[in-house]
Design an enzyme around this catalytic site. Sequence first.
Site, PDB file in Angstrom:
ATOM      1  N   ARG A 198     -36.244 -79.255-108.986  1.00 58.56           N
ATOM      2  CA  ARG A 198     -36.921 -78.750-107.791  1.00 58.56           C
ATOM      3  C   ARG A 198     -37.787 -77.532-108.119  1.00 58.56           C
ATOM      4  O   ARG A 198     -38.774 -77.259-107.429  1.00 58.56           O
ATOM      5  CB  ARG A 198     -35.909 -78.444-106.695  1.00 58.56           C
ATOM      6  CG  ARG A 198     -35.226 -79.714-106.194  1.00 58.56           C
ATOM      7  CD  ARG A 198     -34.453 -79.517-104.923  1.00 58.56           C
ATOM      8  NE  ARG A 198     -33.859 -80.791-104.477  1.00 58.56           N
ATOM      9  CZ  ARG A 198     -33.349 -81.000-103.271  1.00 58.56           C
ATOM     10  NH1 ARG A 198     -33.359 -80.033-102.368  1.00 58.56           N
ATOM     11  NH2 ARG A 198     -32.844 -82.182-102.953  1.00 58.56           N
TER      12      ARG A 198
ATOM     13  N   ARG B  60     -34.892 -85.972-104.890  1.00 61.15           N
ATOM     14  CA  ARG B  60     -33.568 -86.589-104.719  1.00 61.15           C
ATOM     15  C   ARG B  60     -33.353 -87.644-105.809  1.00 61.15           C
ATOM     16  O   ARG B  60     -33.471 -88.846-105.577  1.00 61.15           O
ATOM     17  CB  ARG B  60     -33.461 -87.206-103.321  1.00 61.15           C
ATOM     18  CG  ARG B  60     -32.032 -87.331-102.804  1.00 61.15           C
ATOM     19  CD  ARG B  60     -32.022 -87.861-101.386  1.00 61.15           C
ATOM     20  NE  ARG B  60     -32.612 -86.945-100.436  1.00 61.15           N
ATOM     21  CZ  ARG B  60     -31.961 -85.960 -99.832  1.00 61.15           C
ATOM     22  NH1 ARG B  60     -30.687 -85.762-100.094  1.00 61.15           N
ATOM     23  NH2 ARG B  60     -32.574 -85.173 -98.974  1.00 61.15           N
TER      24      ARG B  60
ATOM     25  N   GLU C 222     -34.697 -76.937 -99.860  1.00 54.37           N
ATOM     26  CA  GLU C 222     -33.579 -76.309-100.570  1.00 54.37           C
ATOM     27  C   GLU C 222     -33.758 -76.383-102.084  1.00 54.37           C
ATOM     28  O   GLU C 222     -34.081 -77.426-102.631  1.00 54.37           O
ATOM     29  CB  GLU C 222     -32.275 -76.999-100.184  1.00 54.37           C
ATOM     30  CG  GLU C 222     -31.049 -76.443-100.909  1.00 54.37           C
ATOM     31  CD  GLU C 222     -29.866 -77.397-100.881  1.00 54.37           C
ATOM     32  OE1 GLU C 222     -29.028 -77.296-101.793  1.00 54.37           O
ATOM     33  OE2 GLU C 222     -29.791 -78.249 -99.973  1.00 54.37           O
TER      34      GLU C 222
ATOM     35  N   SER D 128     -27.999 -73.443-103.326  1.00 49.21           N
ATOM     36  CA  SER D 128     -26.968 -73.131-102.339  1.00 49.21           C
ATOM     37  C   SER D 128     -25.969 -72.187-102.984  1.00 49.21           C
ATOM     38  O   SER D 128     -25.497 -72.449-104.094  1.00 49.21           O
ATOM     39  CB  SER D 128     -26.238 -74.400-101.873  1.00 49.21           C
ATOM     40  OG  SER D 128     -27.007 -75.122-100.946  1.00 49.21           O
TER      41      SER D 128
ATOM     42  N   ARG E 117     -25.671 -87.933-109.217  1.00 47.75           N
ATOM     43  CA  ARG E 117     -25.271 -88.196-107.835  1.00 47.75           C
ATOM     44  C   ARG E 117     -25.808 -89.541-107.375  1.00 47.75           C
ATOM     45  O   ARG E 117     -26.971 -89.874-107.625  1.00 47.75           O
ATOM     46  CB  ARG E 117     -25.781 -87.084-106.904  1.00 47.75           C
ATOM     47  CG  ARG E 117     -25.210 -85.727-107.253  1.00 47.75           C
ATOM     48  CD  ARG E 117     -25.656 -84.645-106.312  1.00 47.75           C
ATOM     49  NE  ARG E 117     -25.209 -83.340-106.777  1.00 47.75           N
ATOM     50  CZ  ARG E 117     -25.513 -82.180-106.204  1.00 47.75           C
ATOM     51  NH1 ARG E 117     -26.284 -82.174-105.121  1.00 47.75           N
ATOM     52  NH2 ARG E 117     -25.065 -81.045-106.702  1.00 47.75           N
TER      53      ARG E 117
END
Length: 425
Positions: free
Chosen positions: A391, A277, A349, A352, A262
């Site tokens: 994460r 990130r 987070e 999801s 990403r």
Amino acid sequence: MLDFRFVRENIGLVTEALKNRGYDSSFLDGFLKIENERKTLLQAVENNRQGRNKISEEIAELRRRGEDPAALLNKAKDISNTIRGQEERLVKLEDDIKDFLLNTPNIPHSSVPVGVNDKDNVEIKRWGEIREFPFEPKNHWDIGEVLGILDFERGAKIAGTRFVLYRGLGARLERALINFMLDIHTKEKGYQEVLPPFIVNRDSMTATGQLPKFEAELFKIDGGNYYLIPTAEVPVTNIHKGEILAEKDLPIYYTSYTPCFRREAGSYGKDTRGLIRQHQFNKVELVKFVKPETSYDEIERLLLDAEEVLQRLELPYRVVILCTGDLGFAASKTYDIEVWLPAQKRFREISSCSNFEDYQARRADIRYRPEGKKGTVYVHTLNGSGVAIGRTVVAILENYQQEDGSVIIPPALRPYMDGIERIVR
């Protein structure tokens, strides 16, 4: 993609749903303008066809009487040319409607709370005890660098910022987590493991909703219509693109490990240090293809499957329902699982879990044929992180850190680490 007829017949409902998502109430004006022209043009085409048919009958009558139909033939030709031009315009208008709908988000489910941003998300559950430290807990990047398992400097040298080099037991920990998660999902939860391509074409990105709206977030490969995947959701959902499935084969559950890529185009200044990130990270994904009437039961099971990973690792977390303003573009409903990070003193987070209803299936043309019935029905697609590996490393380093700088390996993970119980300097 929303059903064209549904939007046309429920303008008020769709307008209100998009308003709850933060869209202007005039968003659908463009759709209405195209649709009104399309309807007017359809009627004009029908009228011209009827006129041409009437002239054809008159031409036939003149020929039966032995009279010259030249004038009417020219008139019929002119009408045919007009119809051809109108039909070409109709094709363009239909393409414009499709483009508009490709840029229109899904409608939130009625159970989704109305809100503006993540501050309006609703917590529904907490699990685990938050550890009290007898010392000030360190950030995961400090822990990882001191232990020699995370090398951000060399990651940046190799590729640039937002990349990391895992070393020794750091790399081993990452690999152990991948296998640990895949084993849970395949051996206990009924998912079939797949290993898809990590590069996909533009059609696949469009099918899941990444394109055309989010091109700036993607890594595109120069010289072709190919992209590095931002998540395994893209290739795995597209496994059945353009297919009609048998009802007896549903539900279908897939799990997949892939790296994810990403650009993080809108994240300047956010989480610039550490693993939160990154431009490249690993993830184990869960994807479901189900019948519409079961999809909201299936998302609850999907959430439990993702939670299971954190429970076995004994990592405290909470679950929130995303509000309308924080909901992903293609989702009808999303649960976020947020793991506790002691150094940040907050939940972040880590997964999801979303139900897209038939939004992706309509874009990808994935249907099933109900037994004993005519026609086909779009499946509902769901996906969730089961879970994000990087994460999880963050959460383990921060939650299991010791005062001497070492990190305890969670007991459930030790069989995947050859029995290693602790990472030491």
